[in-house]
Write a protein that holds these residues in place. Structure first.
Motif, PDB file in Angstrom:
ATOM      1  N   LYS A 229     -17.537 -19.877  72.942  1.00 20.52           N
ATOM      2  CA  LYS A 229     -17.727 -18.885  71.887  1.00 20.52           C
ATOM      3  C   LYS A 229     -16.516 -18.836  70.971  1.00 20.52           C
ATOM      4  N   LEU A 230     -16.773 -18.348  69.740  1.00 17.51           N
ATOM      5  CA  LEU A 230     -15.690 -18.165  68.786  1.00 17.51           C
ATOM      6  C   LEU A 230     -15.127 -16.755  68.915  1.00 17.51           C
ATOM      7  N   ALA A 231     -13.823 -16.637  68.726  1.00 15.62           N
ATOM      8  CA  ALA A 231     -13.153 -15.342  68.806  1.00 15.62           C
ATOM      9  C   ALA A 231     -12.075 -15.285  67.740  1.00 15.62           C
ATOM     10  N   GLY A 232     -11.665 -14.083  67.395  1.00 14.89           N
ATOM     11  CA  GLY A 232     -10.621 -13.912  66.395  1.00 14.89           C
ATOM     12  C   GLY A 232     -10.883 -12.688  65.543  1.00 14.89           C
ATOM     13  N   TYR A 233     -10.247 -12.664  64.362  1.00 16.28           N
ATOM     14  CA  TYR A 233     -10.373 -11.504  63.487  1.00 16.28           C
ATOM     15  C   TYR A 233     -10.517 -11.932  62.031  1.00 16.28           C
ATOM     16  N   ILE A 234     -11.214 -11.105  61.270  1.00 17.62           N
ATOM     17  CA  ILE A 234     -11.305 -11.256  59.822  1.00 17.62           C
ATOM     18  C   ILE A 234     -10.663 -10.020  59.204  1.00 17.62           C
ATOM     19  N   ARG A 235      -9.610 -10.232  58.423  1.00 21.81           N
ATOM     20  CA  ARG A 235      -8.889  -9.116  57.811  1.00 21.81           C
ATOM     21  C   ARG A 235      -9.176  -9.091  56.310  1.00 21.81           C
ATOM     22  N   ILE A 236      -9.482  -7.912  55.817  1.00 17.68           N
ATOM     23  CA  ILE A 236      -9.805  -7.710  54.403  1.00 17.68           C
ATOM     24  C   ILE A 236      -8.747  -6.798  53.792  1.00 17.68           C
ATOM     25  N   ARG A 237      -8.227  -7.184  52.657  1.00 19.55           N
ATOM     26  CA  ARG A 237      -7.284  -6.320  51.946  1.00 19.55           C
ATOM     27  C   ARG A 237      -7.706  -6.167  50.489  1.00 19.55           C
ATOM     28  N   SER A 238      -7.511  -4.960  49.972  1.00 12.37           N
ATOM     29  CA  SER A 238      -7.819  -4.680  48.567  1.00 12.37           C
ATOM     30  C   SER A 238      -7.000  -3.483  48.113  1.00 12.37           C
ATOM     31  N   LYS A 239      -6.995  -3.280  46.815  1.00  9.54           N
ATOM     32  CA  LYS A 239      -6.254  -2.157  46.256  1.00  9.54           C
ATOM     33  C   LYS A 239      -7.024  -0.851  46.422  1.00  9.54           C
ATOM     34  N   THR A 240      -8.346  -0.955  46.589  1.00  7.12           N
ATOM     35  CA  THR A 240      -9.172   0.244  46.729  1.00  7.12           C
ATOM     36  C   THR A 240      -9.850   0.269  48.097  1.00  7.12           C
ATOM     37  N   GLN A 241     -10.057   1.457  48.601  1.00  4.03           N
ATOM     38  CA  GLN A 241     -10.674   1.622  49.910  1.00  4.03           C
ATOM     39  C   GLN A 241     -12.127   1.159  49.911  1.00  4.03           C
ATOM     40  N   GLY A 242     -12.821   1.378  48.782  1.00  2.00           N
ATOM     41  CA  GLY A 242     -14.245   1.057  48.715  1.00  2.00           C
ATOM     42  C   GLY A 242     -14.548  -0.394  49.015  1.00  2.00           C
ATOM     43  N   ILE A 243     -13.774  -1.320  48.410  1.00  2.00           N
ATOM     44  CA  ILE A 243     -14.014  -2.750  48.638  1.00  2.00           C
ATOM     45  C   ILE A 243     -13.725  -3.114  50.083  1.00  2.00           C
ATOM     46  N   ALA A 244     -12.603  -2.623  50.623  1.00  3.70           N
ATOM     47  CA  ALA A 244     -12.226  -2.969  51.997  1.00  3.70           C
ATOM     48  C   ALA A 244     -13.298  -2.537  52.992  1.00  3.70           C
ATOM     49  N   LEU A 245     -13.819  -1.322  52.835  1.00  2.74           N
ATOM     50  CA  LEU A 245     -14.830  -0.814  53.767  1.00  2.74           C
ATOM     51  C   LEU A 245     -16.182  -1.505  53.550  1.00  2.74           C
ATOM     52  N   SER A 246     -16.597  -1.638  52.297  1.00  2.00           N
ATOM     53  CA  SER A 246     -17.905  -2.223  52.009  1.00  2.00           C
ATOM     54  C   SER A 246     -17.962  -3.696  52.397  1.00  2.00           C
ATOM     55  N   LEU A 247     -16.890  -4.434  52.117  1.00  2.00           N
ATOM     56  CA  LEU A 247     -16.844  -5.849  52.480  1.00  2.00           C
ATOM     57  C   LEU A 247     -16.801  -6.007  54.001  1.00  2.00           C
ATOM     58  N   GLY A 248     -16.099  -5.091  54.671  1.00  2.00           N
ATOM     59  CA  GLY A 248     -16.077  -5.113  56.135  1.00  2.00           C
ATOM     60  C   GLY A 248     -17.459  -4.880  56.722  1.00  2.00           C
ATOM     61  N   ASP A 249     -18.200  -3.929  56.151  1.00  2.00           N
ATOM     62  CA  ASP A 249     -19.570  -3.669  56.606  1.00  2.00           C
ATOM     63  C   ASP A 249     -20.454  -4.890  56.379  1.00  2.00           C
TER      64      ASP A 249
END
Length: 262
Positions: A229-249
């Motif tokens: 199986k694959l394991a690890g993390y995907i990290r998202i960064r942005s200047k606004t909270q909306g993009i970080a949360l929506s892209l994470g979802d």
């Protein structure tokens, strides 16, 4: 003359089926088939504007007067053009239009109620409509930048969302390609597709139609066990909270596996 093929070529679709599938994905059923008023909306997103073309069908044998589709929004959206009141005859239908302005890239919801008055009984009716969930992918476009600019923005942006990788995909490259295509992003990291390694790290970048930057770092490894199986993390960064949360979802919802082939 084949109007379907001409339209498909003009809009950049390989075949008519993909064109139809794309259009149907933007149709939202607002009320149930058993409700006295059936409604569905065709949603068109054009940069800052969301246009709703709402089909309303009177399923009763009576005339419905002062029928209004009352809309509300949640998120950075503002209703510019509210639907007007209409009178609909028995078993008749009309199309109602509404216009909504979007001011930032984040997941939003459109909801509301259909209000009408039965002309025969003078009774008022209310039907709560299903929500229309606006997808962040309608506002994200692939983009490119240098490694130096990416690192500078990564250090500067304060909003971060960290998503643990949980997927049925077992190939590193295939998983990265799936994430890139599912998020409308562009991979900035060159790699050898023929290399059979056990670890992969890549930077992804995109811009919203509002000029906002979205940065993603994918760090994934293939576990050395029987499951592979694959394991690890995907990290998202942005200047606004909306993009970080929506892209994470978005990543959480699509990462589990490849969509079924048509």
């Amino acid at each position: 003359l084949d109007d379907g093929s001409d339209l498909a070529r003009a809009t950049g679709y390989a075949d008519g089926n993909s064109l139809l599938t794309n259009e149907l994905s933007h149709v939202y059923q607002l009320t149930g088939f058993a409700d006295p008023v059936y409604a569905e909306a065709f949603v068109t997103v054009h940069d800052y504007d969301i246009l709703l073309d709402i089909l309303v069908i009177n399923r009763t044998p009576n005339t419905l007067a002062n029928l209004t589709v009352e809309l509300s929004t949640m998120g950075d959206m503002k209703i510019v053009e509210r639907p007007q009141s209409h009178t609909i005859g028995p078993l008749d239908q009309i199309n109602i239009r509404a216009s909504i302005k979007v001011s930032s890239t984040e997941t939003g919801h459109i909801f509301g109620t259909i209000v009408y008055e039965d002309a025969s009984t003078q009774e008022k009716g209310y039907i709560n409509m299903n929500d229309i969930h606006m997808d962040i992918m309608d506002y994200i476009r692939p983009a490119t930048c240098t490694d130096e600019v990416f690192r500078s923005m990564w250090a500067e942006f304060e909003w971060e969302n960290k998503v643990a990788i949980t997927t049925s995909i077992t190939d590193l490259i295939e998983f990265l390609d799936h994430i890139v295509s599912s998020t409308n992003m562009k991979s900035l990291t060159p790699f050898d597709r023929d290399e059979n390694g056990s670890f992969l790290a890549a930077n992804l970048y995109a811009k919203s139609v509002f000029g906002e930057d979205a940065l993603v770092n994918v760090s994934v490894e293939k576990k050395d066990d029987n499951d592979v199986k694959l394991a690890g993390y995907i990290r998202i960064r942005s200047k606004t909270q909306g993009i970080a949360l929506s892209l994470g979802d978005r990543i959480t919802s699509v990462q589990r596996g490849l969509p079924p082939k048509q």
